[in-house]
Design an enzyme around this catalytic site. Structure first.
Site, PDB file in Angstrom:
ATOM      1  CG  HIS A 295      19.837  -6.064 -15.456  1.00 56.00           C
ATOM      2  ND1 HIS A 295      20.121  -7.412 -15.361  1.00 56.00           N
ATOM      3  CD2 HIS A 295      19.576  -5.640 -14.190  1.00 56.00           C
ATOM      4  CE1 HIS A 295      20.056  -7.783 -14.091  1.00 56.00           C
ATOM      5  NE2 HIS A 295      19.719  -6.739 -13.364  1.00 56.00           N
TER       6      HIS A 295
ATOM      7  CG  ASP B  29      -1.982  -1.101   1.154  1.00 57.28           C
ATOM      8  OD1 ASP B  29      -2.213  -1.645   0.044  1.00 57.28           O
ATOM      9  OD2 ASP B  29      -2.564  -1.425   2.207  1.00 57.28           O
TER      10      ASP B  29
END
Length: 463
Positions: A327, A217
């Site tokens: 990456h 959250d």
């Protein structure tokens, strides 16, 4: 209700069973321990299994940091802002279970775990293309039974803890050795102060799966979630221990990875020249993020100053902005496997890992006014990750090394990938996704490691 039921979702710390779960599992899995310095003590036990088991269930278990204790230490640190407490975790390899005489019926069953990092499980199609063990550092070539992870913000206190532990282990081990790690910092001059980086110079640890509801959250409030959900169920990292109801552990990967910073920078500069961009922009294309952590994909954070992470690759299917070989795209494809490999989003998200690495090695070349060249060896990453099944790591590493993930012929991960026959990657210029061909790879060398399991607190105390 069984604690097993908690694994299907993220952990709500207000749940009546949350305390029991957190007391029963080791720390550093639910969230990182965040100490500035670490020592990994690797152990090969001698034939006195009973003495080793007594040490584990006694002195070692009394030092262990459970997830609950870690949470308490975090709250205390935030209140006092002192140097906190040492962090201690303990892991066993499959050979460690065997050496200690632990029953096969309660030994974790993952085929990669039982095979060990030095070999490939029979019949498995997904493999990691590591160098043969004879090319690993000498300490890693032999049998490794266990690893003790110690973390501390106080380097002197860490030294004392390591000295005490190695002395305790002397009577129960044939061989011990220690690997040291230290967080690296850099000030990008943007008002954020010292930021954690890895040795190629990029901000590290930005995108991690969150398994605690409050952490999810908070991150969504800070960074947003329109394009990327950072949440994960406990099942991403935890698995039930065999024949021990409501006790949980996690599979652990440890790899010592050497980084050739000089070679990376040389290739980066050559790529920059080929593309007509700055060295930092070329590095950003190789990594998928700029050095300060800003993604090359468009992304903003609702709260100013927070690291942008709310992006996926659905708007960049041709890789005009973020190359397939970058990456971040190789290791967290964020929808690419759904589009190109017909996987479900749930399947893709279930293959994430919980990274917990730390750099090693000194960088005198980064000192003010230094004229030293960047290092070719002696620095790198003590890579660690947790997962509920080792295929999560294997598939990610295999994809990084492969020429054909997520599409045929895209080449290896331009930062992490190792491939002696790497396909030249395609690099974008001004929206053209294949403007230049250029191969970047083989800057990271695997120097040794092992697969481990992080047993439950109660299992270790029962030995």
């Amino acid at each position: 209700m069984s604690l097993q039921d908690l694994l299907t979702s993220s952990l709500d710390t207000n749940h009546p069973d949350a305390l029991a779960f957190m007391q029963g599992v080791q720390g550093n899995i639910l969230k990182g321990h965040d100490r500035l310095h670490t020592a990994q003590i690797f152990v090969t036990f001698n034939a006195n299994a009973q003495a080793a088991r007594a040490w584990i269930s006694g002195d070692l278990s009394r030092r262990l940091t459970s997830a609950k204790k870690q949470d308490e230490q975090i709250k205390e640190y935030r209140a006092k802002r002192d140097k906190g407490h040492p962090f201690v975790a303990f892991f066993l390899s499959y050979q460690g279970y065997v050496r200690l005489g632990i029953a096969d019926s309660v030994t974790p069953a993952d085929v990669y775990f039982r095979s060990g990092m030095k070999s490939v499980p029979a019949g498995e199609q997904n493999v990691v293309a590591d160098p043969p063990p004879r090319r690993w550092e000498p300490n890693f070539r032999g049998r490794i039974d266990a690893m003790v992870l110690v973390g501390d913000d106080d380097r002197d206190r860490l030294d004392v803890t390591v000295d005490v532990l190695t002395k305790e282990l002397a009577s129960t081990s044939e061989h011990t050795f220690v690997e040291r790690g230290d967080v690296q910092h850099f000030d990008f001059g943007d008002g954020r102060g010292n930021i954690e980086i890895e040795h190629f110079g990029h901000q590290d640890g930005i995108s991690q799966p969150r398994m605690i509801k409050k952490d999810i959250d908070d991150e969504i409030a800070e960074r947003g979630s329109a394009n990327w959900n950072p949440g994960a169920p406990l099942s991403l990292g935890f698995v039930g221990e065999p024949n021990r109801p409501d006790e949980f552990g996690s599979y652990v990967v440890f790899r010592k990875l050497g980084q050739n910073v000089k070679a990376f920078r040389t290739a980066r500069d050559a790529l920059a020249g080929a593309l007509g961009v700055s060295a930092d922009d070329a590095a950003a294309l190789a990594v998928g993020r700029h050095r300060n952590g800003k993604p090359v994909m468009p992304a903003t954070a609702p709260q100013p100053g927070k690291d942008a992470n709310d992006f996926n690759f659905k708007s960049d299917l041709s890789a005009a902005l973020c190359p397939y070989q970058s990456h971040v795209r190789k290791t967290n494809p964020r929808g690419d496997t759904v589009v190109f490999l017909d996987q479900t989003e749930e399947s893709e998200r279930s293959l994430r890992i919980l990274r917990r690495g730390i750099p090693f090695g000194e960088r005198p070349d980064l000192a003010p006014d230094s004229m030293l060249p960047p290092p070719e060896s002696g620095v790198g990453l003590l890579f660690m990750c947790y997962q509920s099944k080792l295929i999560q790591f294997v598939i990610q590493q295999e994809g990084a090394d492969s020429n054909d993930f997520v599409k045929t012929g895209v080449g290896p991960d331009a930062t992490l990938g190792n491939n002696t026959a790497g396909a030249a990657q395609q690099w974008p210029i001004n929206g053209n996704p294949a403007a230049k061909s250029f191969l970047m790879s083989n800057f990271v060398t695997m120097l040794g490691g092992e697969y481990f399991f992080a047993p439950s607190v109660s299992f270790l105390a029962s030995l």
